[in-house]
Design a protein around this motif. Structure first.
Motif, mmCIF file in Angstrom:
data_model
loop_
_atom_site.group_PDB
_atom_site.id
_atom_site.type_symbol
_atom_site.label_atom_id
_atom_site.label_comp_id
_atom_site.label_asym_id
_atom_site.label_seq_id
_atom_site.Cartn_x
_atom_site.Cartn_y
_atom_site.Cartn_z
ATOM 1 N N UNK A 83 -7.254 15.795 4.274
ATOM 2 C CA UNK A 83 -8.588 14.885 4.087
ATOM 3 C C UNK A 83 -8.397 14.316 2.802
ATOM 4 N N UNK A 84 -8.152 15.168 1.513
ATOM 5 C CA UNK A 84 -7.939 14.907 0.331
ATOM 6 C C UNK A 84 -6.830 13.629 0.182
ATOM 7 N N UNK A 85 -5.799 13.969 0.584
ATOM 8 C CA UNK A 85 -4.679 13.046 0.645
ATOM 9 C C UNK A 85 -4.944 11.608 1.518
ATOM 10 N N UNK A 86 -5.654 11.781 2.400
ATOM 11 C CA UNK A 86 -5.716 10.681 3.369
ATOM 12 C C UNK A 86 -6.865 9.890 2.683
ATOM 13 N N UNK A 87 -7.690 10.527 1.720
ATOM 14 C CA UNK A 87 -8.733 9.369 0.863
ATOM 15 C C UNK A 87 -7.874 8.943 -0.318
ATOM 16 N N UNK A 88 -6.987 9.618 -0.809
ATOM 17 C CA UNK A 88 -6.240 9.105 -1.897
ATOM 18 C C UNK A 88 -5.423 7.917 -1.596
ATOM 19 N N UNK A 89 -4.676 7.844 -0.275
ATOM 20 C CA UNK A 89 -3.860 7.016 0.388
ATOM 21 C C UNK A 89 -4.913 5.734 0.489
ATOM 22 N N UNK A 90 -6.071 6.073 1.155
ATOM 23 C CA UNK A 90 -7.145 4.820 1.281
ATOM 24 C C UNK A 90 -7.547 4.320 0.194
ATOM 25 N N UNK A 91 -7.674 4.870 -0.824
ATOM 26 C CA UNK A 91 -8.150 4.360 -2.203
ATOM 27 C C UNK A 91 -7.053 3.260 -2.844
ATOM 28 N N UNK A 92 -5.526 3.850 -2.923
ATOM 29 C CA UNK A 92 -4.656 2.967 -3.018
ATOM 30 C C UNK A 92 -4.455 1.838 -2.170
ATOM 31 N N UNK A 93 -4.660 1.913 -0.878
ATOM 32 C CA UNK A 93 -4.685 0.948 0.062
ATOM 33 C C UNK A 93 -5.853 -0.209 -0.161
ATOM 34 N N UNK A 94 -6.957 0.255 -0.691
ATOM 35 C CA UNK A 94 -8.189 -0.697 -0.879
ATOM 36 C C UNK A 94 -7.827 -1.475 -2.045
ATOM 37 N N UNK A 95 -7.332 -0.810 -3.195
ATOM 38 C CA UNK A 95 -6.803 -1.572 -4.308
ATOM 39 C C UNK A 95 -5.899 -2.730 -4.053
ATOM 40 N N UNK A 96 -4.838 -2.279 -3.300
ATOM 41 C CA UNK A 96 -3.936 -3.053 -2.827
ATOM 42 C C UNK A 96 -4.426 -4.374 -1.978
ATOM 43 N N UNK A 97 -5.066 -4.176 -1.111
ATOM 44 C CA UNK A 97 -5.548 -5.162 -0.200
ATOM 45 C C UNK A 97 -6.635 -6.212 -0.955
ATOM 46 N N UNK A 98 -7.306 -5.470 -2.075
ATOM 47 C CA UNK A 98 -8.121 -6.318 -2.591
ATOM 48 C C UNK A 98 -7.308 -7.255 -3.583
ATOM 49 N N UNK A 99 -6.184 -6.832 -4.286
ATOM 50 C CA UNK A 99 -5.240 -7.719 -5.027
ATOM 51 C C UNK A 99 -4.793 -8.815 -3.944
ATOM 52 N N UNK A 100 -4.363 -8.510 -3.007
ATOM 53 C CA UNK A 100 -3.839 -9.415 -2.023
ATOM 54 C C UNK A 100 -4.758 -10.743 -1.660
ATOM 55 N N UNK A 101 -5.935 -9.995 -1.438
ATOM 56 C CA UNK A 101 -7.030 -11.037 -1.067
ATOM 57 C C UNK A 101 -7.466 -11.959 -2.096
ATOM 58 N N UNK A 102 -7.420 -11.466 -3.502
ATOM 59 C CA UNK A 102 -7.592 -12.348 -4.644
ATOM 60 C C UNK A 102 -6.296 -13.398 -4.712
ATOM 61 N N UNK A 103 -5.268 -12.856 -4.574
ATOM 62 C CA UNK A 103 -4.056 -13.758 -4.591
ATOM 63 C C UNK A 103 -4.141 -14.903 -3.697
#
Length: 226
Positions: free
Chosen positions: A202-222
């Motif tokens: 669960x902790x690993x899953x959350x960390x991956x989700x956090x990284x994915x959110x940061x990446x998606x936000x950057x892609x949306x801004x681009x």
């Protein structure tokens, strides 16, 4: 659920056998297998997770517009709701878009509760049952006696939810904030006696989700800058 339990058990054993081929020490191989297993599950669910994250990111972006509509039609709740739904349609936002991936992950989480309680670690040389440790956890398939993983589960659950929560001081933002805190506390309570293996997932899953959110936000801004 029996089919899912059996399937995930075989899948994990397959992944562990591959990790064990490279890292023979079971005190490392099982923990690394859980992390790799989590990553593969996330990749399998990636299309749904991307949809969830994108929906939440877009929902964050239009919060100022939603707030303006709520202020404009504060004396007419029905009109306010109609205009907000119209805005959702114009921006391509589904306010319920984040629910489906969560619903799908729940059966997986409960199946893994069974999987990690029934796994019997064995020594690759003697083929005898053994107790497996990982990092500070003395027994990966029992609860974390130092309770570090349960606390991390609460922290990462809150942070991953916070990153996708609506911003501002609107009623929705305040309600979401309260729900996120409640969910984080609930996860700590649940993880207190869960096997450390499940909480590590669960902790690993959350960390991956956090990284994915940061990446998606950057892609949306681009996309917006183009």
């Amino acid at each position: 659920m029996n089919f899912l339990n059996a399937g995930l058990t075989r899948f994990f054993e397959f992944i562990h056998s591959g990790v064990q081929f490279v890292v023979s020490n079971p005190n490392y191989s099982y923990g690394l297998a859980i992390i790799l297993f989590t990553l593969i599950i996330r990749i399998i669910l990636l299309p749904l997770n991307i949809k969830q994250t994108r929906s939440q990111v877009k929902l964050q972006e239009i919060q100022p517009e939603i707030k303006k509509l709520q202020e404009k039609y504060k004396n007419d709740p029905q009109k306010s709701q109609q205009e907000i739904m119209k805005l959702y349609k114009e921006k391509g936002v589904n306010p319920m878009g984040g629910c489906l991936p969560l619903i799908i992950q729940l059966p997986i989480l409960w199946a893994l509760f069974y999987v990690f309680r029934t796994i019997n670690p064995v020594d690759p040389v003697t083929n005898q049952s053994i107790t497996v440790s990982f990092l500070w956890v003395k027994n990966l398939f029992s609860y974390d006696q130092l309770y570090i993983l349960p606390i991390l589960s609460g922290i990462t659950t809150y942070l991953s939810s916070l990153m996708m929560a609506p911003k501002g001081d609107s009623v929705q933002a305040k309600q979401t904030s309260t729900m996120n805190i409640g969910m984080a506390i609930f996860m700590v309570f649940m993880a207190w006696k869960f096997t450390a293996a499940l909480v590590l997932y669960w902790v690993t899953n959350n960390l991956i989700q956090m990284g994915q959110t940061v990446l998606m936000r950057k892609l949306e801004m681009k996309k917006e800058d183009v």
